[in-house]
Motif scaffolding. Structure first.
Motif, PDB file in Angstrom:
ATOM      1  N   LEU A 130       0.642   1.523 -14.937  1.00 49.89           N
ATOM      2  CA  LEU A 130       1.698   2.222 -14.216  1.00 49.89           C
ATOM      3  C   LEU A 130       3.069   1.637 -14.520  1.00 49.89           C
ATOM      4  N   ASP A 131       4.035   2.512 -14.686  1.00 49.78           N
ATOM      5  CA  ASP A 131       5.432   2.107 -14.799  1.00 49.78           C
ATOM      6  C   ASP A 131       6.080   2.337 -13.439  1.00 49.78           C
ATOM      7  N   LEU A 132       6.234   1.262 -12.682  1.00 50.00           N
ATOM      8  CA  LEU A 132       6.805   1.345 -11.333  1.00 50.00           C
ATOM      9  C   LEU A 132       8.226   0.795 -11.262  1.00 50.00           C
ATOM     10  N   GLY A 133       8.777   0.460 -12.430  1.00 47.88           N
ATOM     11  CA  GLY A 133      10.107  -0.132 -12.431  1.00 47.88           C
ATOM     12  C   GLY A 133      10.052  -1.607 -12.109  1.00 47.88           C
ATOM     13  N   LYS A 134      11.156  -2.150 -11.666  1.00 46.96           N
ATOM     14  CA  LYS A 134      11.234  -3.553 -11.288  1.00 46.96           C
ATOM     15  C   LYS A 134      11.101  -3.714  -9.782  1.00 46.96           C
ATOM     16  N   PHE A 135      10.961  -4.934  -9.373  1.00 44.22           N
ATOM     17  CA  PHE A 135      10.792  -5.254  -7.961  1.00 44.22           C
ATOM     18  C   PHE A 135      11.925  -4.651  -7.124  1.00 44.22           C
ATOM     19  N   THR A 168       9.921 -12.230 -10.056  1.00 49.67           N
ATOM     20  CA  THR A 168      10.617 -13.157 -10.957  1.00 49.67           C
ATOM     21  C   THR A 168      10.975 -12.511 -12.291  1.00 49.67           C
ATOM     22  N   LEU A 169      10.435 -11.337 -12.551  1.00 49.55           N
ATOM     23  CA  LEU A 169      10.671 -10.690 -13.841  1.00 49.55           C
ATOM     24  C   LEU A 169      12.072 -10.098 -13.916  1.00 49.55           C
ATOM     25  N   LYS A 170      12.761 -10.392 -14.993  1.00 50.22           N
ATOM     26  CA  LYS A 170      14.086  -9.819 -15.209  1.00 50.22           C
ATOM     27  C   LYS A 170      14.008  -8.491 -15.958  1.00 50.22           C
ATOM     28  N   GLU A 171      12.965  -8.342 -16.762  1.00 46.63           N
ATOM     29  CA  GLU A 171      12.755  -7.101 -17.491  1.00 46.63           C
ATOM     30  C   GLU A 171      11.596  -6.325 -16.858  1.00 46.63           C
ATOM     31  N   LYS A 172      11.641  -5.023 -17.003  1.00 42.68           N
ATOM     32  CA  LYS A 172      10.588  -4.170 -16.458  1.00 42.68           C
ATOM     33  C   LYS A 172       9.261  -4.439 -17.165  1.00 42.68           C
ATOM     34  N   LYS A 173       8.183  -4.448 -16.394  1.00 37.18           N
ATOM     35  CA  LYS A 173       6.853  -4.638 -16.958  1.00 37.18           C
ATOM     36  C   LYS A 173       5.872  -3.723 -16.227  1.00 37.18           C
ATOM     37  N   ASN A 174       4.937  -3.130 -16.973  1.00 38.91           N
ATOM     38  CA  ASN A 174       3.981  -2.214 -16.364  1.00 38.91           C
ATOM     39  C   ASN A 174       2.998  -2.946 -15.453  1.00 38.91           C
ATOM     40  N   GLU A 191       0.826  -1.214   0.000  1.00 44.08           N
ATOM     41  CA  GLU A 191       0.000   0.000   0.000  1.00 44.08           C
ATOM     42  C   GLU A 191       0.856   1.257   0.000  1.00 44.08           C
ATOM     43  N   TYR A 192       1.925   1.237   0.765  1.00 45.63           N
ATOM     44  CA  TYR A 192       2.724   2.455   0.931  1.00 45.63           C
ATOM     45  C   TYR A 192       4.129   2.329   0.350  1.00 45.63           C
ATOM     46  N   ALA A 193       4.589   1.133   0.048  1.00 40.87           N
ATOM     47  CA  ALA A 193       5.900   0.911  -0.569  1.00 40.87           C
ATOM     48  C   ALA A 193       5.664   0.235  -1.917  1.00 40.87           C
ATOM     49  N   LEU A 194       5.443   1.030  -2.954  1.00 36.57           N
ATOM     50  CA  LEU A 194       4.987   0.494  -4.235  1.00 36.57           C
ATOM     51  C   LEU A 194       6.052  -0.311  -4.968  1.00 36.57           C
ATOM     52  N   GLU A 195       7.291  -0.239  -4.532  1.00 37.23           N
ATOM     53  CA  GLU A 195       8.329  -1.067  -5.156  1.00 37.23           C
ATOM     54  C   GLU A 195       8.132  -2.553  -4.844  1.00 37.23           C
ATOM     55  N   LEU A 196       7.216  -2.870  -3.919  1.00 35.07           N
ATOM     56  CA  LEU A 196       6.903  -4.253  -3.588  1.00 35.07           C
ATOM     57  C   LEU A 196       5.856  -4.852  -4.529  1.00 35.07           C
ATOM     58  N   ILE A 197       5.272  -4.027  -5.400  1.00 33.50           N
ATOM     59  CA  ILE A 197       4.204  -4.499  -6.272  1.00 33.50           C
ATOM     60  C   ILE A 197       4.698  -5.384  -7.419  1.00 33.50           C
ATOM     61  N   PRO A 198       5.699  -4.978  -8.215  1.00 34.34           N
ATOM     62  CA  PRO A 198       6.054  -5.773  -9.405  1.00 34.34           C
ATOM     63  C   PRO A 198       6.465  -7.201  -9.056  1.00 34.34           C
ATOM     64  N   ASN A 199       6.159  -8.110  -9.957  1.00 33.65           N
ATOM     65  CA  ASN A 199       6.496  -9.520  -9.767  1.00 33.65           C
ATOM     66  C   ASN A 199       8.003  -9.692  -9.608  1.00 33.65           C
TER      67      ASN A 199
END
Length: 432
Positions: free
Chosen positions: A128-133, A102-108, A92-100
């Protein structure tokens, strides 16, 4: 009432999934559990309940977490991190925890919701483009954002390009002067777009339509009730005075549940701005905090009772993790049937919960499209979502009349895992 929720690249959900509360086609039986809403000339239908099954660590809680995270992003109006709130859902407050992870490449990351509130059909999408995990300092960006009302687009944003559609159709929603000065204000709105702000809760709310933006915010705040950890939920009635008080129907419900030895009351601390404390009244009139005297299951039921009551009263959607934990299945089944009861659930309330209890796999309790599954692939470590109704009916173990519970344990539907710890314990015992 909730119609659909979609997400992609949220934690274990690497691929896009759609959690639908729209009845599946050609499903028969338990029609009383279908909600009906007619808007203009079109009739909308929605399921009044859904139960989610899957093994531990499959991603069941991530469905609730995705809804809750999306809700909080919308309400704060941006995709920047905020200080920790104490919520068990850190995404909720640390959005860098959202992306999967296991992904090696950035995904929206994608969120979408479609719901009916009062006489309006709302659909709101975010890409959203949040970067990688774990990329905490990534320069985040709202890639796409769109809003539809009554299945007509109001606006669509792609990065910093903003387009309005059906301006004449929605003129009653707009702030005075917006339509008249549309070209000028459109240029101002586009120029003022910030890449990490949601247009809906910023420029749209202040310049285009504060009423519509607040209407949507009110739905997220008060009608989409997400409970990430049911075991720590605490609810209590709102009191106008600092006195000892009891919910009007609390003790009657508690008696039906089996609590009949002591009266339950809520006590509000006159000096503290905290929720009232649930207490038990002893035979000698002494008041003891219930958590010190009653069983854990009793306290859980009483804490959940105001939440369920408010959901039915307001016509909200309650999405709750491990709703039935420590509560007898008979009590849970009765609550489910209340949501299915046309004469009680007159406000179109919905109940969605995940569980490990197979007793609810019952075709007399749930329709096939109300039974959902979350499974996790052992190779990709990613989750997938599907319903029992996806199996079809002809010649399958999922058709009406079949023993769903037995077939689930026979691994006919997936979302179950064989577990054998014996060799591990054998090694531990033999180890010197």
């Amino acid at each position: 009432m909730l119609l659909e929720f979609e997400t992609e690249n949220y934690k274990s959900f690497k691929d896009r999934i759609k959690f639908s509360m729209i009845p599946a086609p050609k499903q028969k039986g338990l029609d009383y559990s279908i909600l009906h809403k007619k808007i203009e000339k079109k009739e909308y239908k929605a399921l009044s309940s859904a139960v989610v099954y899957g093994p531990n660590a499959a991603g069941k809680t991530n469905i609730i977490g995705a809804m809750q995270t999306f809700k909080n992003i919308v309400l704060r109006g941006n995709i920047r991190n905020i200080p920790p709130t104490g919520s068990p859902n850190a995404a909720e407050y640390a959005l860098e925890l959202i992306p999967n992870n296991t992904l090696k490449e950035k995904k929206n990351v994608y969120f979408s919701i479609k719901f009916i509130q009062e006489e309006q059909v709302i659909k709101y999408d975010l890409l959203l483009d949040l970067g990688k995990f774990l990329e905490k300092d990534y320069d985040r960006n709202v890639v796409e954002e769109s809003l539809e009302v009554d299945e007509k687009i109001i606006f669509k944003r792609i990065n910093t390009m903003l387009n309005f559609e059906n301006v004449n159709y929605f003129e009653d929603y707009y702030i005075s002067g917006f339509k008249k000065d549309f070209k000028t204000l459109h240029s101002i709105l586009q120029a003022s777009l910030k890449k990490d702000d949601l247009f809906l809760m910023n420029g749209f709310r202040t310049i285009v339509s504060s009423n519509l933006a607040e209407f949507i915010a009110d739905y997220f705040s008060n009608y989409l009730k997400t409970v990430y950890r049911a075991d720590i939920v605490y609810t209590a009635p709102v009191f106008e005075s600092n006195t000892v008080a009891g919910s009007k129907y609390l003790n009657e419900a508690a008696s039906r549940f089996g609590i009949n030895s002591n009266k339950l009351v809520y006590v509000k601390d006159k000096k503290a701005e905290k929720l009232p404390i649930l207490c038990s009244v002893m035979p000698g009139k002494e008041i003891v905090p219930s958590e010190l005297f009653e069983s854990y299951g009793t306290v859980r039921f009483v804490n959940l009772f105001p939440l369920v009551t408010d959901t039915l009263r307001t016509g909200s959607t309650l999405i709750i993790d491990e709703f039935d934990s420590s509560i007898h299945p008979k009590a849970i089944m009765d609550i489910i049937t209340v949501f299915h009861h046309d004469e009680i659930n007159v406000n179109h309330a919905q109940l969605i919960f995940n569980t490990h209890n197979p007793l609810y796999l019952n075709n007399n309790l749930f329709r096939r499209d109300e039974i959902k599954f979350i499974d996790r692939d052992d190779e990709t470590k990613c989750s997938r979502h599907y319903s029992l109704s996806d199996f079809g009916t002809k010649g399958t173990t999922a058709r009406k009349g079949k023993d769903y519970m037995n077939n689930y344990f026979m691994d006919e539907y997936g979302a179950i895992r064989d577990i054998d710890f014996s060799d591990i314990f054998e090694k531990i015992i033999k180890e010197k």
